[in-house]
Design a protein around this motif. Structure first.
Motif, mmCIF file in Angstrom:
data_model
loop_
_atom_site.group_PDB
_atom_site.id
_atom_site.type_symbol
_atom_site.label_atom_id
_atom_site.label_comp_id
_atom_site.label_asym_id
_atom_site.label_seq_id
_atom_site.Cartn_x
_atom_site.Cartn_y
_atom_site.Cartn_z
ATOM 1 N N ILE A 79 57.163 49.839 73.996
ATOM 2 C CA ILE A 79 56.485 49.024 73.653
ATOM 3 C C ILE A 79 55.861 48.722 72.189
ATOM 4 N N GLY A 80 55.225 50.045 71.969
ATOM 5 C CA GLY A 80 54.691 49.867 70.775
ATOM 6 C C GLY A 80 55.545 49.705 69.591
ATOM 7 N N ALA A 81 56.811 50.438 69.720
ATOM 8 C CA ALA A 81 57.923 50.255 68.615
ATOM 9 C C ALA A 81 58.323 48.756 68.696
ATOM 10 N N ILE A 94 50.165 36.797 62.209
ATOM 11 C CA ILE A 94 50.779 37.388 63.541
ATOM 12 C C ILE A 94 51.099 38.876 63.257
ATOM 13 N N GLY A 95 51.570 39.319 62.033
ATOM 14 C CA GLY A 95 51.707 40.673 61.874
ATOM 15 C C GLY A 95 50.615 41.418 62.112
ATOM 16 N N LEU A 96 49.273 40.846 61.833
ATOM 17 C CA LEU A 96 48.260 41.813 61.631
ATOM 18 C C LEU A 96 47.735 41.892 63.361
ATOM 19 N N THR A 102 49.802 47.448 68.294
ATOM 20 C CA THR A 102 50.410 48.610 68.236
ATOM 21 C C THR A 102 49.315 49.859 68.166
ATOM 22 N N LEU A 103 48.419 49.574 67.270
ATOM 23 C CA LEU A 103 47.055 50.702 67.574
ATOM 24 C C LEU A 103 46.460 50.575 68.846
ATOM 25 N N LEU A 104 46.390 49.820 69.431
ATOM 26 C CA LEU A 104 46.011 49.536 70.887
ATOM 27 C C LEU A 104 46.698 50.294 71.592
#
Length: 143
Positions: A79-81, A94-96, A102-104
């Motif tokens: 999911i992170g990838a 949206i990228g941020l 991803t950090l979460l």
């Protein structure tokens, strides 16, 4: 006078049951081994499980728990990838957002590993004190 029957050629001798002290030790180590991953509890289950019912029960429980944790960590990594890929291709706002997601996800993966350490230590202490331990959440894949 009769001679004892020699072991059948080609067959190993039957494994001797573990002593109570050894059962307690290997049952405890099966839980502690979860900190290192899947291999310790798997080896204890396969090699020593048939030699003692407590070792079999506790190593099975430890193995089910570590398999559940590995499934969770791998699912979170996938999911992170995906979130990271979407974030890289998306416009900056949206990228941020996807970068934060991803950090979460990475923090949740870390939390899963911390839970593995904590629950494994709790289980090892309980088993070493003569009890038994059943993890509060684990897929019962190994019966």
């Amino acid at each position: 006078m009769t001679d004892p029957q020699p072991a059948s050629p080609g067959y190993p001798p039957a494994a001797q049951p573990l002593s109570p002290a050894d059962e307690k030790l290997w049952s405890t180590l099966a839980h502690v081994g979860n900190v290192l991953g899947l291999l310790p509890s798997l080896l204890i289950f396969l090699i020593l499980g048939p030699r003692g019912p407590k070792v079999k029960q506790e190593s099975r429980e430890a193995l089910n728990f570590v398999i559940t944790a590995i499934i969770a960590i791998v699912a979170l990594a996938i999911i992170g990838a995906i979130a990271s890929g979407i974030g890289a291709a998306a416009p900056s706002g949206i990228g941020l957002l996807f970068g934060l997601i991803t950090l979460l996800i990475g923090l949740v993966q870390f939390a899963v590993y911390v839970l593995v350490i904590v629950f494994s230590i709790v289980a090892a202490v309980r088993v070493n004190n003569g009890g038994s331990y059943r993890y509060p959440f684990a897929l019962r894949l190994i019966k």
